[in-house]
Design a protein around this motif. Structure first.
Motif, PDB file in Angstrom:
ATOM      1  N   SER A 224      -0.615   8.055  -2.245  1.00 62.04           N
ATOM      2  CA  SER A 224      -0.126   6.883  -2.976  1.00 62.04           C
ATOM      3  C   SER A 224       0.109   5.711  -2.039  1.00 62.04           C
ATOM      4  CB  SER A 224       1.167   7.231  -3.721  1.00 62.04           C
ATOM      5  OG  SER A 224       0.958   8.277  -4.640  1.00 62.04           O
ATOM      6  N   VAL A 225       0.580   5.987  -0.830  1.00 67.97           N
ATOM      7  CA  VAL A 225       0.804   4.924   0.148  1.00 67.97           C
ATOM      8  C   VAL A 225      -0.515   4.269   0.537  1.00 67.97           C
ATOM      9  CG1 VAL A 225       1.564   4.444   2.507  1.00 67.97           C
ATOM     10  CG2 VAL A 225       2.945   5.902   1.037  1.00 67.97           C
ATOM     11  N   VAL A 226      -1.563   5.068   0.682  1.00 69.96           N
ATOM     12  CA  VAL A 226      -2.880   4.512   1.010  1.00 69.96           C
ATOM     13  C   VAL A 226      -3.382   3.622  -0.123  1.00 69.96           C
ATOM     14  CG1 VAL A 226      -5.285   5.064   1.527  1.00 69.96           C
ATOM     15  CG2 VAL A 226      -3.456   6.448   2.525  1.00 69.96           C
ATOM     16  N   VAL A 227      -3.203   4.079  -1.375  1.00 68.49           N
ATOM     17  CA  VAL A 227      -3.620   3.278  -2.525  1.00 68.49           C
ATOM     18  C   VAL A 227      -2.831   1.977  -2.575  1.00 68.49           C
ATOM     19  CG1 VAL A 227      -3.693   3.183  -5.050  1.00 68.49           C
ATOM     20  CG2 VAL A 227      -4.360   5.277  -3.860  1.00 68.49           C
ATOM     21  N   TYR A 228      -1.528   2.060  -2.344  1.00 71.29           N
ATOM     22  CA  TYR A 228      -0.698   0.844  -2.330  1.00 71.29           C
ATOM     23  C   TYR A 228      -1.153  -0.115  -1.247  1.00 71.29           C
ATOM     24  CZ  TYR A 228       2.895  -2.022  -0.253  1.00 71.29           C
ATOM     25  OH  TYR A 228       3.541  -3.066   0.347  1.00 71.29           O
ATOM     26  N   THR A 229      -1.481   0.403  -0.060  1.00 73.12           N
ATOM     27  CA  THR A 229      -1.924  -0.459   1.034  1.00 73.12           C
ATOM     28  C   THR A 229      -3.200  -1.204   0.648  1.00 73.12           C
ATOM     29  OG1 THR A 229      -0.975   1.115   2.617  1.00 73.12           O
ATOM     30  CG2 THR A 229      -2.503  -0.524   3.488  1.00 73.12           C
ATOM     31  N   PHE A 230      -4.109  -0.519  -0.050  1.00 75.63           N
ATOM     32  CA  PHE A 230      -5.331  -1.168  -0.523  1.00 75.63           C
ATOM     33  C   PHE A 230      -5.000  -2.291  -1.509  1.00 75.63           C
ATOM     34  CE2 PHE A 230      -8.747  -1.331  -3.770  1.00 75.63           C
ATOM     35  CZ  PHE A 230      -9.751  -1.878  -2.973  1.00 75.63           C
ATOM     36  N   VAL A 231      -4.076  -2.023  -2.436  1.00 74.14           N
ATOM     37  CA  VAL A 231      -3.651  -3.048  -3.394  1.00 74.14           C
ATOM     38  C   VAL A 231      -2.991  -4.212  -2.664  1.00 74.14           C
ATOM     39  CG1 VAL A 231      -2.106  -3.526  -5.336  1.00 74.14           C
ATOM     40  CG2 VAL A 231      -3.409  -1.392  -5.273  1.00 74.14           C
TER      41      VAL A 231
END
Length: 301
Positions: A224-231
């Motif tokens: 989830s942290v990786v997805v948030y970083t992309f966003v």
């Protein structure tokens, strides 16, 4: 009495390289604010900020050394490794800021009008403030996660970058409240929403890591942290394009600093600071995303 199975005191807390770095932090921090409080002096918001940094970092460092030396950290309901790594990075950023601000505003070569003794105390405080920064930076260097080493999330490059991202966001917020005129256009309000959203989520990520509550979440935290970083990268790209257009394009703002703009209270200056640190944070989020991808997917190829 039953044996506890080990020594009561952890001497490695003060004899290891990290322990020695923390002892130096405590020494340099105490020396710095003592010199300023005794004779160097400080004033205004920037002087108060410097004193807060030195006293705050000193207090937390003493707390960390005490807990590790007495094993009391094992009684705390937090992730100790994540807490110490996050604090070391935060203290590094705060101390380097204070080490730049204090001599910039308070140190002068001549003795007039403050007197030679006050000048010497301020120079000495500036030197120890610089040493304090190097002591905290040394701890970050020593405790950062090495390749192939199992370590706390906040000790990884991605975790350390989260602290830097939040710190840069605070600089942006400081410039926003300094008469930046961000409410003039909906587009610049969108940029403020981007800064606020990314800051809040980043702080939440750090908070969950430090408190050690990530295992209680019903979704995979690291993914989830990786997805948030992309966003966050996408959001900051939009802000990096929108903010300069609506602040420095002649149709909406001013491409040059107005000649009659007062020093220290000029909206254009605040807008420039925000633009610069928007690009800084964008770069930090891109590096964060790239590092997260590398450590998670390259080893499985």
């Amino acid at each position: 009495m039953e044996s506890t199975g080990g020594p009561y005191l952890n001497t490695a807390a003060v004899t290891s390289p990290v322990g020695i770095a923390r002892l130096l932090q405590m020494t340099f921090g105490c020396t710095t604010f003592s010199l300023v409080a005794h004779q160097g002096g400080f004033s205004a918001a920037y002087g108060t900020f410097c004193m807060f940094v030195w006293t705050f970092c000193f207090a937390i460092t003493v707390f960390i050394i005490t807990c590790e030396f007495t094993h009391l950290h094992s009684c705390l309901t937090i992730s100790w490794g994540n807490f110490t790594a996050a604090f070391a990075m935060l203290a590094t950023l705060m101390s380097v800021t204070a080490a730049v601000i204090y001599p910039l505003y308070f140190v002068q070569l001549g003795c007039y009008p403050i007197g030679c003794e006050v000048r010497d105390f301020r120079i000495a405080a500036s030197v120890f403030a610089g040493l304090l920064f190097f002591a905290y930076a040394t701890e970050v260097f020593l405790t950062r996660a090495k390749p192939g080493q199992v370590s706390s999330y906040m000790a990884t490059i991605s975790g350390l970058l989260k602290i830097v991202q939040a710190f840069v966001a605070c600089i942006i917020f400081g410039a926003l409240v300094n008469d930046s005129q961000y409410s003039k256009y909906v587009a610049t309000q969108w940029c403020v929403a981007v800064y606020s959203f990314c800051f809040v989520v980043t702080v939440v990520v750090v908070a969950f890591s430090v408190t050690g509550k990530t295992a209680l979440l019903w979704f995979p935290f690291e993914r989830s942290v990786v997805v948030y970083t992309f966003v966050a990268v996408l959001l900051y790209v939009s802000a990096a394009v929108t903010w300069p257009v609506f602040c420095f394009d002649s149709k909406y703002g001013s491409p040059r600093r107005p000649g009659l703009c007062a020093k220290g209270r000029c909206p254009w200056d605040s807008q420039l600071v925000i633009a610069i640190f928007t690009y800084v944070n964008l770069l930090l989020y891109i590096v964060d995303l790239a590092y997260s991808q590398r450590i998670r997917f390259v080893p499985h190829i």
